[in-house]
Design a protein around this motif. Structure first.
Motif, short mmCIF file in Angstrom:
data_model
loop_
_atom_site.label_atom_id
_atom_site.label_comp_id
_atom_site.label_asym_id
_atom_site.label_seq_id
_atom_site.Cartn_x
_atom_site.Cartn_y
_atom_site.Cartn_z
N TYR A 1 0.84 -1.19 0.00
CA TYR A 1 0.00 0.00 0.00
C TYR A 1 0.88 1.25 0.00
N THR A 2 0.30 2.38 -0.38
CA THR A 2 1.02 3.64 -0.23
C THR A 2 1.44 3.81 1.23
N PHE A 3 0.52 3.54 2.14
CA PHE A 3 0.84 3.34 3.55
C PHE A 3 -0.23 2.45 4.11
N PRO A 4 0.02 1.67 5.15
CA PRO A 4 1.24 1.64 5.96
C PRO A 4 2.41 0.99 5.23
N SER A 5 3.58 1.09 5.82
CA SER A 5 4.78 0.55 5.21
C SER A 5 4.72 -0.97 5.12
N ALA A 6 5.45 -1.51 4.17
CA ALA A 6 5.60 -2.96 4.08
C ALA A 6 6.23 -3.51 5.36
N ALA A 7 7.13 -2.72 5.95
CA ALA A 7 7.82 -3.17 7.16
C ALA A 7 6.86 -3.42 8.31
N THR A 8 5.88 -2.52 8.50
CA THR A 8 4.93 -2.72 9.60
C THR A 8 4.00 -3.90 9.32
N LEU A 9 3.66 -4.12 8.05
CA LEU A 9 2.85 -5.29 7.71
C LEU A 9 3.62 -6.58 7.95
N ILE A 10 4.90 -6.58 7.60
CA ILE A 10 5.75 -7.75 7.87
C ILE A 10 5.89 -7.96 9.37
N GLN A 11 6.05 -6.87 10.10
CA GLN A 11 6.12 -6.94 11.57
C GLN A 11 4.87 -7.62 12.12
N MET A 12 3.70 -7.22 11.63
CA MET A 12 2.44 -7.81 12.08
C MET A 12 2.36 -9.28 11.72
N LYS A 13 2.70 -9.62 10.48
CA LYS A 13 2.57 -11.00 10.01
C LYS A 13 3.55 -11.94 10.72
N LEU A 14 4.67 -11.39 11.20
CA LEU A 14 5.63 -12.21 11.94
C LEU A 14 5.26 -12.30 13.42
N GLY A 15 4.24 -11.55 13.84
CA GLY A 15 3.83 -11.58 15.24
C GLY A 15 4.72 -10.78 16.16
N MET A 16 5.35 -9.74 15.61
CA MET A 16 6.24 -8.88 16.40
C MET A 16 5.46 -7.66 16.86
N HIS A 17 5.32 -7.49 18.18
CA HIS A 17 4.53 -6.38 18.73
C HIS A 17 5.38 -5.41 19.55
N HIS A 18 6.68 -5.47 19.35
CA HIS A 18 7.60 -4.57 20.06
C HIS A 18 8.50 -3.93 19.01
N GLY A 19 9.41 -3.08 19.45
CA GLY A 19 10.39 -2.47 18.55
C GLY A 19 9.74 -1.55 17.53
N PHE A 20 10.39 -1.41 16.37
CA PHE A 20 9.88 -0.51 15.34
C PHE A 20 10.28 -1.00 13.97
N ALA A 21 9.63 -0.45 12.95
CA ALA A 21 9.83 -0.94 11.59
C ALA A 21 9.55 0.19 10.61
N PHE A 22 10.32 0.21 9.51
CA PHE A 22 10.09 1.22 8.49
C PHE A 22 10.66 0.76 7.15
N ASP A 23 10.19 1.41 6.07
CA ASP A 23 10.67 1.12 4.72
C ASP A 23 11.75 2.11 4.29
N ILE A 24 12.57 1.67 3.34
CA ILE A 24 13.53 2.53 2.64
C ILE A 24 13.25 2.41 1.15
N GLN A 25 13.19 3.54 0.47
CA GLN A 25 12.91 3.54 -0.97
C GLN A 25 14.11 4.12 -1.70
N ALA A 26 14.96 3.25 -2.21
CA ALA A 26 16.09 3.68 -3.03
C ALA A 26 16.18 2.79 -4.27
N VAL A 27 15.04 2.22 -4.64
CA VAL A 27 14.89 1.34 -5.79
C VAL A 27 15.92 0.21 -5.69
N CYS A 28 16.70 -0.04 -6.73
CA CYS A 28 17.60 -1.20 -6.75
C CYS A 28 18.73 -1.10 -5.72
N SER A 29 19.03 0.12 -5.27
CA SER A 29 20.08 0.31 -4.26
C SER A 29 19.54 0.11 -2.85
N GLY A 30 18.24 -0.16 -2.73
CA GLY A 30 17.60 -0.16 -1.43
C GLY A 30 18.22 -1.07 -0.40
#
Length: 322
Positions: A85-114
């Motif tokens: 989605y445009t938001f939320p980030s893929a990182a937070t969705l992965i966090q949810m799907k992995l069952g992680m409810h602590h810490g923090f998560a975010f995306d980086i957009q640098a295309v192939c250099s990401g």
């Protein structure tokens, strides 16, 4: 203190799209594609299979490889150009799907250099004391940005994900060197229109498709790649001769070969997997890295150079003692 690689994993969707299949729908051929870019096949995500799903599969493989649980992770950094989605980030969705409810998560957009950007970011967070273990993922469903009638772009890309777990390690005096030793990141927005997607929330309100000036990208790629490789080596006090492995972005075999030749690296030190999964953007470096670790080429103590260049332009390199 170093950020060391504790585990690695990857995932490719089940569906394989061969050059022969593409030749049935666009004016191309297996011979033309292999001669021009060195690609034989690519993987395509299934309907209903999203970037976060690919990232979760790669993350679980990396956790298993490291002998860790998601509870052991403090931070998730996801490099992607194709979030669910445009938001939320893929990182937070992965966090949810992995069952992680602590810490923090975010995306980086640098295309192939990401992925190289993400590794450098994770290393910085670890050195700053903000995280002890970071799950770094490169994941893409790049096939969903393609115009499947444009043979200059649709033959180049595929879907996939790769992940590493980076961990804080205090090295005692005299202990062998390990972990991320140096990195060099660059960008130059003047070249944005040489490789871009013609859509976005603020412009067209649509996803858009990829457009590329292939010869221009090739012309810039080899020089920019080698510049950051030399910079990263110099920062760490090494030379090209010290490298055991060069793991470049898997975009185009001619670019990979050109960069290796300019660096003076023998082909047997260059990891090339573009033939099997095409250009998976931010996922390509960890996918290639995962293959070379799994087949025993990359071993503990090896000096490994990661490198990538992508739209923007963005480019970067990271030197790691495995």
């Amino acid at each position: 203190m170093r950020s060391v690689i504790r585990g690695i994993g990857s995932y490719l969707p089940a569906r394989i799209l061969t050059n022969e299949e593409l030749a049935k729908t666009v004016d191309t051929s297996d011979e033309w594609i292999q001669q021009r870019v060195g690609i034989k096949e690519r993987h395509i995500a299934a309907e209903g299979e999203f970037t976060s799903d690919l990232g979760v599969a790669a993350a679980r493989a990396a956790l298993d490889n490291a002998g860790l649980a998601i509870a052991d992770i403090d931070l998730i950094v996801v490099a992607t150009t194709t979030p669910d989605y445009t938001f939320p980030s893929a990182a937070t969705l992965i966090q949810m799907k992995l069952g992680m409810h602590h810490g923090f998560a975010f995306d980086i957009q640098a295309v192939c250099s990401g992925f190289v950007y993400a590794v450098t970011t994770a290393d910085t967070y670890i050195k700053a004391g903000l995280a002890n273990r970071v799950l770094v993922i490169g994941a893409e469903t790049f096939s969903r940005l393609l115009d499947w009638t444009d043979r200059t772009t649709c033959v180049l890309f595929g879907d996939g994900a790769g992940a590493v777990i980076m961990e804080r390690a205090e090295l005692a005096d005299g202990e062998p060197e390990r972990g991320v030793l140096s990195s060099a990141l660059r960008s130059d927005g003047r070249h944005w229109d040489k490789l871009y997607v013609d859509g976005g929330p603020s412009t067209t309100g649509t996803t858009g498709v990829v457009h590329m000036q292939g010869p221009e990208v090739f012309r810039h790629a080899v020089g920019k790649i080698t510049d950051v490789v030399y910079q990263s080596l110099e920062q760490a006090g090494y030379s090209v001769d010290d490298l055991d492995w060069f793991v470049p972005h898997q975009a185009n075999k001619r670019i990979i070969d050109g960069a290796g030749a300019k660096l003076g690296l023998p082909p047997e030190k260059v990891v090339t997997t573009v033939d099997l999964h095409a250009n998976t953007s931010a996922a390509s470096v960890p996918l290639a890295l995962s293959v070379a670790v799994a087949d025993g080429r990359i071993k503990p103590g090896d000096l490994v150079m990661l490198e990538a260049m992508g739209g923007g332009f963005t480019w970067g390199a990271a030197l790691i003692r495995w």
